[in-house]
Motif scaffolding. Sequence first.
Motif, short mmCIF file in Angstrom:
data_model
loop_
_atom_site.label_atom_id
_atom_site.label_comp_id
_atom_site.label_asym_id
_atom_site.label_seq_id
_atom_site.Cartn_x
_atom_site.Cartn_y
_atom_site.Cartn_z
N ILE A 1 -27.50 139.34 -108.76
CA ILE A 1 -28.20 140.30 -107.89
C ILE A 1 -29.60 140.50 -108.43
CG2 ILE A 1 -28.24 142.67 -107.00
CD1 ILE A 1 -25.23 142.75 -107.28
N THR A 2 -30.59 140.39 -107.56
CA THR A 2 -31.98 140.66 -107.92
C THR A 2 -32.50 141.80 -107.04
OG1 THR A 2 -32.37 138.36 -108.55
CG2 THR A 2 -34.31 139.72 -108.10
N ILE A 3 -33.06 142.81 -107.67
CA ILE A 3 -33.62 143.94 -106.93
C ILE A 3 -35.11 144.01 -107.23
CG2 ILE A 3 -33.62 146.45 -106.61
CD1 ILE A 3 -30.71 146.49 -107.44
N ASP A 4 -35.92 143.91 -106.19
CA ASP A 4 -37.37 144.07 -106.32
C ASP A 4 -37.69 145.55 -106.17
OD1 ASP A 4 -40.17 144.22 -105.95
OD2 ASP A 4 -40.21 142.16 -105.22
N THR A 5 -38.19 146.15 -107.23
CA THR A 5 -38.43 147.59 -107.23
C THR A 5 -39.87 147.96 -106.89
OG1 THR A 5 -39.02 147.76 -109.59
CG2 THR A 5 -36.68 147.77 -109.04
N SER A 6 -40.65 147.01 -106.43
CA SER A 6 -42.07 147.26 -106.17
C SER A 6 -42.29 148.45 -105.26
CB SER A 6 -42.73 146.02 -105.57
OG SER A 6 -42.62 144.91 -106.44
N ASP A 7 -41.47 148.56 -104.22
CA ASP A 7 -41.65 149.61 -103.22
C ASP A 7 -40.57 150.69 -103.31
OD1 ASP A 7 -43.91 148.31 -102.09
OD2 ASP A 7 -42.56 146.96 -101.03
N LEU A 8 -39.85 150.75 -104.44
CA LEU A 8 -38.76 151.72 -104.59
C LEU A 8 -39.16 152.83 -105.54
CD1 LEU A 8 -35.66 149.35 -105.00
CD2 LEU A 8 -36.58 150.32 -102.89
N ASN A 9 -38.82 154.07 -105.17
CA ASN A 9 -38.93 155.15 -106.15
C ASN A 9 -37.62 155.23 -106.92
OD1 ASN A 9 -37.04 156.70 -104.63
ND2 ASN A 9 -38.69 157.55 -103.38
N VAL A 10 -37.54 156.14 -107.89
CA VAL A 10 -36.36 156.17 -108.75
C VAL A 10 -35.09 156.50 -107.96
CG1 VAL A 10 -37.61 156.69 -110.86
CG2 VAL A 10 -36.87 158.57 -109.39
N HIS A 11 -35.21 157.36 -106.94
CA HIS A 11 -34.04 157.71 -106.14
C HIS A 11 -33.55 156.51 -105.34
CE1 HIS A 11 -34.79 161.80 -107.29
NE2 HIS A 11 -35.99 161.79 -106.74
N GLN A 12 -34.49 155.75 -104.79
CA GLN A 12 -34.11 154.58 -104.00
C GLN A 12 -33.50 153.50 -104.88
OE1 GLN A 12 -38.04 154.04 -102.40
NE2 GLN A 12 -37.48 154.89 -100.39
N LEU A 13 -34.02 153.34 -106.10
CA LEU A 13 -33.44 152.35 -107.01
C LEU A 13 -32.02 152.74 -107.39
CD1 LEU A 13 -33.41 149.90 -108.81
CD2 LEU A 13 -34.71 151.19 -110.53
N ARG A 14 -31.79 154.02 -107.67
CA ARG A 14 -30.44 154.47 -107.99
C ARG A 14 -29.49 154.20 -106.82
NH1 ARG A 14 -29.84 158.20 -112.28
NH2 ARG A 14 -28.02 159.05 -111.24
N ALA A 15 -29.98 154.39 -105.59
CA ALA A 15 -29.15 154.13 -104.42
C ALA A 15 -28.81 152.64 -104.32
CB ALA A 15 -29.87 154.60 -103.16
N GLU A 16 -29.77 151.78 -104.63
CA GLU A 16 -29.52 150.33 -104.60
C GLU A 16 -28.46 149.94 -105.63
OE1 GLU A 16 -30.79 147.79 -102.80
OE2 GLU A 16 -32.16 148.96 -101.55
N VAL A 17 -28.56 150.50 -106.82
CA VAL A 17 -27.59 150.18 -107.88
C VAL A 17 -26.22 150.70 -107.49
CG1 VAL A 17 -26.97 150.59 -110.29
CG2 VAL A 17 -29.36 150.11 -109.67
N ARG A 18 -26.18 151.92 -106.94
CA ARG A 18 -24.90 152.49 -106.54
C ARG A 18 -24.26 151.63 -105.43
NH1 ARG A 18 -26.44 157.38 -105.44
NH2 ARG A 18 -25.86 158.21 -107.47
N ALA A 19 -25.07 151.18 -104.48
CA ALA A 19 -24.54 150.35 -103.40
C ALA A 19 -23.98 149.03 -103.93
CB ALA A 19 -25.62 150.09 -102.36
N ALA A 20 -24.63 148.50 -104.97
CA ALA A 20 -24.22 147.20 -105.49
C ALA A 20 -23.02 147.28 -106.43
CB ALA A 20 -25.40 146.53 -106.22
N PHE A 21 -22.91 148.39 -107.18
CA PHE A 21 -21.90 148.42 -108.25
C PHE A 21 -20.97 149.63 -108.19
CE2 PHE A 21 -25.49 145.98 -109.86
CZ PHE A 21 -24.84 144.81 -110.23
N GLY A 22 -21.15 150.51 -107.21
CA GLY A 22 -20.23 151.62 -107.07
C GLY A 22 -18.91 151.15 -106.51
N GLN A 23 -17.84 151.80 -106.91
CA GLN A 23 -16.52 151.43 -106.40
C GLN A 23 -16.38 151.88 -104.96
OE1 GLN A 23 -13.83 153.37 -109.10
NE2 GLN A 23 -13.75 151.60 -110.46
#
Length: 301
Positions: A150-172
């Motif tokens: 999984i590759t996430i480009d964080t260029s246009d993400l704030n910290v809340h959006q990045l946390r949401a991306e990680v949660r979507a990818a790895f949350g149960q």
Amino acid sequence: MTEPPEIVETTSPATALEVLVLTGMSGAGRSTAANALEDMDWYVVDNLPPQMIAPLVELVARADGALPKVAVVADVRARSMFSELEQVLVDYVDQGIGIRVLFLDASDEVLVRRFESVRRPHPLQGDGTLIDGIEAERRELAPLRNRADITIDTSDLNVHQLRAEVRAAFGQDGAAALKLTVMSFGFKYGIPKDADHVVDVRFLPNPYWIPHLRGLNGQDAPVSDYVLSQPGALSFVDRYLALLDIIVEGYLSENRSFATIAIGCTGGKHRSVAISEQLARRLADRTEASVSVRHRDLGRE
């Protein structure tokens, strides 16, 4: 090089070990992603040398499911050992051990702005410029980026959006994104320092002054029945729940992971306990959050 271990028999399918390598460009958000993983109950180890991944996984595998999800944050701070990471990953795959790679990236322009905002040099900058350090790191990480799951480009993400991306990818699947704690407490012992909301239920009659209820607490049916039967008690719970519906929805949209609702009375044994128990039960039925209840001062004299 240390050989990758075999997964021991104590690891059952129900507690299958997940191993994640979190890596990527410096300034792309590794710390934010690591914090998001920890909030989802991953065991996160920062800046572990590649040679130590195999012993770590072996120890965790022998823990019989106590730590089923392990994330290793790897970066070029340990440059002399970082080149061995790709070979470690290949060895694991060859032995059939599941290990995934999350790579965080961002554009050079964004990385420059982020480093300038914190006024810190790039770890590979040396005597060169900031761009020199970024370019050197891209070359160093190119093989890992190419093999990332999984590759996430964080260029246009704030910290809340990045946390949401990680949660979507790895949350149960089905796991609650927000953990709510309803905490009873006594004002005589001070307001909880970690409370996000504090409400006062001292407007209700105090069971302490009723002799046969004094020695009981809000978890006992006679006290709970007495408190909840008082004028305004259930009306308070209904209206506060309506308010919490709005608050919880906002917390979820802002990717909050934890929140504490503090319910206070004088000593933290009768009214606040009974109301907290009632509130927690009803919250659990009407929100997407995971709800637990804690009685801070119940054991105090």
